[in-house]
Write an enzyme that holds these catalytic residues in place. Structure first.
Site, PDB file in Angstrom:
ATOM      1  N   CYS A  77       0.837  -1.196   0.000  1.00  0.00           N
ATOM      2  CA  CYS A  77       0.000   0.000   0.000  1.00  0.00           C
ATOM      3  C   CYS A  77       0.877   1.254   0.000  1.00  0.00           C
ATOM      4  O   CYS A  77       1.615   1.492  -0.935  1.00  0.00           O
ATOM      5  CB  CYS A  77      -1.009  -0.049   1.153  1.00  0.00           C
ATOM      6  SG  CYS A  77      -2.340   1.174   0.974  1.00  0.00           S
ATOM      7  N   HIS A 175      -3.926  -4.897  -0.010  1.00  0.00           N
ATOM      8  CA  HIS A 175      -3.512  -5.404   1.303  1.00  0.00           C
ATOM      9  C   HIS A 175      -3.592  -6.925   1.276  1.00  0.00           C
ATOM     10  O   HIS A 175      -4.686  -7.477   1.422  1.00  0.00           O
ATOM     11  CB  HIS A 175      -4.436  -4.855   2.396  1.00  0.00           C
ATOM     12  CG  HIS A 175      -4.199  -3.420   2.697  1.00  0.00           C
ATOM     13  ND1 HIS A 175      -3.277  -2.987   3.613  1.00  0.00           N
ATOM     14  CD2 HIS A 175      -4.753  -2.299   2.168  1.00  0.00           C
ATOM     15  CE1 HIS A 175      -3.276  -1.667   3.654  1.00  0.00           C
ATOM     16  NE2 HIS A 175      -4.160  -1.232   2.781  1.00  0.00           N
ATOM     17  N   GLU A 177      -2.832  -9.040   3.486  1.00  0.00           N
ATOM     18  CA  GLU A 177      -3.292  -9.583   4.776  1.00  0.00           C
ATOM     19  C   GLU A 177      -4.802  -9.465   4.942  1.00  0.00           C
ATOM     20  O   GLU A 177      -5.371 -10.073   5.830  1.00  0.00           O
ATOM     21  CB  GLU A 177      -2.547  -8.886   5.936  1.00  0.00           C
ATOM     22  CG  GLU A 177      -2.985  -7.485   6.271  1.00  0.00           C
ATOM     23  CD  GLU A 177      -2.444  -6.381   5.360  1.00  0.00           C
ATOM     24  OE1 GLU A 177      -2.663  -5.203   5.693  1.00  0.00           O
ATOM     25  OE2 GLU A 177      -1.819  -6.685   4.315  1.00  0.00           O
TER      26      GLU A 177
END
Length: 193
Positions: A77, A175, A177
């Site tokens: 990001c 992202h 995750e």
């Protein structure tokens, strides 16, 4: 494997640490130059404003260290955007790894782009086993245009780079995750590069 997540006060690092643990690895949070230099893999996250994040990097000397790293480095990001030449956010000079200037989305769009969008034109081992047009989770108002270092793109009023690679440096705008199975697969691929 020695994995370090760079901790400089501008990242959602706990969820990233938990995602790595779910893959069976441990990641240390560190801003220590020696620990970062000797890591097998380095992850450079970022959430927030480019200008203030860059100031935090400069205060710790990490702005000088990061470009010298020789092991695989993954910017996520804002971390990816800071690896670029400049950003329109705060008129910020980046670390200059990726030769592209980060731009702001047009005001004709819903900004920030928030939610799920697809990645396509996948061109790296980072995306091994990941399908074209896989959905990833994104939250951002600024983007890296398509360039020579683009290894994945996303369409939001025209294409932009959702991933970049140059030598040992990788960057993803999404992202991993927070991107379910495909995101965790991207992280695992990075950890096995």
């Amino acid at each position: 494997m020695n994995i370090v997540i760079i901790d400089y006060g501008a990242g959602n690092i706990k969820s990233l640490q938990f995602a790595i643990e779910r893959l069976g690895f441990n990641a240390a949070l560190s801003s220590n130059e020696e620990e970062i230099k000797t890591a097998d893999k380095v992850i450079f996250p970022g959430v927030g404003h480019a200008d203030s994040a860059m100031k935090m990097l400069k205060e710790t000397g990490l702005d000088k260290l990061i470009p010298t790293l020789k092991q695989p480095v993954l910017g996520i990001c804002l971390g990816m955007q800071l690896l670029c030449t400049t950003s329109e956010e705060g008129n910020t000079k980046g670390l200059g790894i990726f030769n592209v200037d980060v731009k702001r989305f047009s005001n004709t769009l819903k900004v920030p782009q928030m939610g799920w969008n697809t990645i396509s034109n996948l061109q790296s081992d980072l995306f091994k086993g990941i399908s074209e047009n896989e959905f990833m989770y994104l939250v951002h108002s600024y983007y890296a245009p398509i360039c020579d270092e683009t290894i994945a793109m996303t369409d939001y009023d025209g294409g932009y780079s959702s991933a970049l690679q140059k030598d040992n440096f990788y960057g993803v705008q999404f992202h991993p995750e927070k991107s379910s199975v495909a995101g965790e697969k991207t992280l695992k691929n990075f950890l096995t590069i």
